[in-house]
Design an enzyme around this catalytic site. Structure first.
Site, PDB file in Angstrom:
ATOM      1  N   LYS A   1       0.803  -1.232   0.000  1.00 21.15           N
ATOM      2  CA  LYS A   1       0.000   0.000   0.000  1.00 21.15           C
ATOM      3  C   LYS A   1       0.827   1.269   0.000  1.00 21.15           C
ATOM      4  CE  LYS A   1      -3.965  -1.936   2.361  1.00 21.15           C
ATOM      5  NZ  LYS A   1      -4.069  -2.405   3.706  1.00 21.15           N
TER       6      LYS A   1
ATOM      7  N   LYS B   1      -8.468   3.818  15.613  1.00 19.34           N
ATOM      8  CA  LYS B   1      -8.117   5.211  15.887  1.00 19.34           C
ATOM      9  C   LYS B   1      -7.751   5.952  14.609  1.00 19.34           C
ATOM     10  CE  LYS B   1      -5.858   3.612  19.433  1.00 19.34           C
ATOM     11  NZ  LYS B   1      -4.715   3.248  20.255  1.00 19.34           N
TER      12      LYS B   1
ATOM     13  N   LYS C   1     -13.212  -1.626  10.125  1.00 15.05           N
ATOM     14  CA  LYS C   1     -12.870  -1.970  11.501  1.00 15.05           C
ATOM     15  C   LYS C   1     -12.731  -0.692  12.338  1.00 15.05           C
ATOM     16  CE  LYS C   1      -8.673  -3.121  13.743  1.00 15.05           C
ATOM     17  NZ  LYS C   1      -7.330  -3.513  13.817  1.00 15.05           N
TER      18      LYS C   1
END
Ligand code: ADP
Ligand code: TRP
Length: 478
Positions: A121, A205, A202
């Site tokens: 990524k 934070k 999901k």
């Protein structure tokens, strides 16, 4: 009692959200009731991403307060069965990582998700630091040092436990000795991944889709009000859907079943507004976390108490980790004829005792000693425990209506039942009973380390029992 270990990395801003609570801390709490828990602030793991002194300091302090508040808030202000410590307070973690590196194939680590994801990524290989790449080996060291039976973690960590098992198996096989226990993952399916308030990803934070635990009430209210419900529903009278509705998902954990069932029925029939359900979630969250939120402020105002908990945790963790390290070092050849115990960071006491094939001991601290209740007891009967090479079984009158059974593991030092029978000694009488060879040991005979006695009186390694001859039976000495 089985032993488990888990760790949380002080990443993000160090605070915990309800996903962390449901996926991790709640399991720590329930499991610690019947198991021995090692809970670690994984500060060395945070170094893979944090390179700012102030931020790391802040995150560790915040996470310590968050986790302790949740644990202590739920467990009535105590930490029974829990050793709570900071990873970097136990140097053995990095030493063992270094040792394990040598039995870890590159390919095993290359397949780890954290590294693979990052490579796919975000980054070129040149930009990935070795700390991140090697993260699974540090995690293996964390777990293996404590000979843990199982590791409660979120689903995202499952692969790391598999890698740990792989590394432990390779080490044991390479050195033909079962030095490390292979741990099991513990991942309850229903909480393995808690989705965020966006209902899509999901809870995390870094994605900003969280519900906080310790933030001010207004912040939590806002997070709840912004939570994804049923996008097709515009008016309170529209028929609503429960599946995929995050407010109802969270209510499964925080609401009372009857009330939640009622709300679900009403929601499906278009008889209750979103805001009403959200208000109920908000109230339920504040109720669930009220003791923890209170504890959080108490801890924030008492740094000395927090420091003491961490110090005690570090002491206990170091004692257990040292035992594994002494074994590991000996097994791979780092101990030899020229090794001097004092040259190692591991205390000479365990290694000397281990050289004699005895269980290592750790000295008690003054604080622990101060908590002991010590009484004069008379040994009515003493016998070697069948099936054990070490244990002597004592039946001891400590002035109570019934005598106690107390084991002492000292045959290895040459002690025999005759050394105890009919004599009076001091006994520690306020310990939790401990199962030994199918029977409960209900206390301990008090012994002191014989090291300071002159050689010749005994072999300088033998524990010495303190005689209480002539003292009144059952008298409380302290
Ligand atoms: P975050 O993803 O918010 O940064 P961490 O990765 O620091 O959280 O996770 C700390 C612990 O909480 C880990 O054991 C992890 O598996 C668990 N955890 C984190 N997010 C979730 C979630 N959404 N659902 C269930 N468990 C979670
Ligand atoms: N890697 C874990 C996480 O990010 C934290 C962790 C470090 C851990 N060491 C551990 C978890 C050992 C369990 C056991 O959540």
């Amino acid at each position: 009692m089985k032993r488990f270990l888990s760790g949380i990395t002080p990443s993000g801003d160090g605070s915990l959200h309800i996903g962390n609570y449901l996926g991790a801390v709640r399991q720590f709490i329930s499991l610690s009731r019947d198991n021995e828990a090692f809970l670690m602030i994984a500060d060395l793991h945070a170094l893979t991403t944090i390179r700012d002194k102030k931020r790391l300091e802040h995150n560790v302090e915040e996470l310590v307060r968050n986790e302790l508040a949740l644990l202590m808030g739920t467990l009535g202000g105590e930490l029974p069965n829990i050793t709570f410590f900071r990873q970097s307070d136990v140097p053995a973690h990095t030493e063992l990582q270094s040792i394990l590196n040598n039995v870890t194939p590159l390919g095993l680590v290359k397949r780890a998700h954290a590294y693979k994801d990052k490579l796919e990524k975000e980054s070129a290989e040149e930009d990935i630091n070795l700390g991140l790449f090697n993260y699974p080996v540090l995690m293996a060291a964390d777990i293996l040092l404590y000979q843990t039976d199982f590791v409660p973690v979120g689903k995202d960590q499952k692969q790391h436990i598999e890698i740990t098992r792989d590394i432990a198996g390779r080490f044991n096989k390479t050195f033909c000795k079962k030095i490390f226990k292979l741990p099991e993952p513990y991942i309850p399916e229903e909480v393995s991944v808690i989705m965020g308030t966006d209902g899509k990803r999901k809870m995390s934070k870094s994605l900003g889709n969280i519900i906080s635990i310790f933030e001010p009430e207004e912040v939590i209210r806002k997070q709840v009000m912004e939570t994804y419900t049923d996008p097709a529903r515009i008016h309170a009278t529209d028929l609503g859907h429960i599946a995929g509705n995050m407010v109802f998902r969270y209510l499964e954990f925080f609401g009372t079943k009857q009330k939640v069932d009622e709300l679900k029925e009403a929601y499906k029939k278009g008889q209750v507004a979103d805001v009403e359900v959200k208000n109920y979630l908000y109230a339920s969250l504040l109720k669930t976390f009220a003791p923890a939120r209170e504890k959080y402020h108490a801890l924030a105002n008492n740094p000395e108490a927090v420091r003491e908990i961490l110090q005690e945790g570090a002491r206990k963790a170091n004692a257990v980790a040292s035992r594994t390290m002494v074994e590991a070092r000996r097994t791979i050849g780092l101990s030899n004829a020229y090794s001097c115990p004092s040259g190692s960071s591991y205390t000479p006491v365990p290694s000397e005792r281990q050289n004699q094939g005895l269980t290592p001991v750790t000295p008690v601290t003054l604080a622990e000693f101060a908590r002991m209740e010590i009484r004069v007891g008379k040994v009515i009967e003493a016998s070697n425990k069948e099936g054990s090479e070490k244990l002597i079984r004592l039946v001891v009158d400590v002035g109570e209506t019934k005598p106690r059974i107390i084991f002492t593991g000292v045959r290895g030092f040459g002690y025999t039942p005759e050394d105890f029978a009919g004599k009076q000694f001091l006994f520690i009488t306020n310990l939790a009973p401990r199962k030994m060879m199918g029977e409960e040991s209900q206390g301990m005979i008090l012994a002191v380390d014989g090291n300071e006695r002159p050689r010749g009186e005994h072999d300088a390694k033998k524990p010495v029992f303190i005689t209480a001859e002539g003292m009144p039976l059952g008298a409380k000495v302290r």
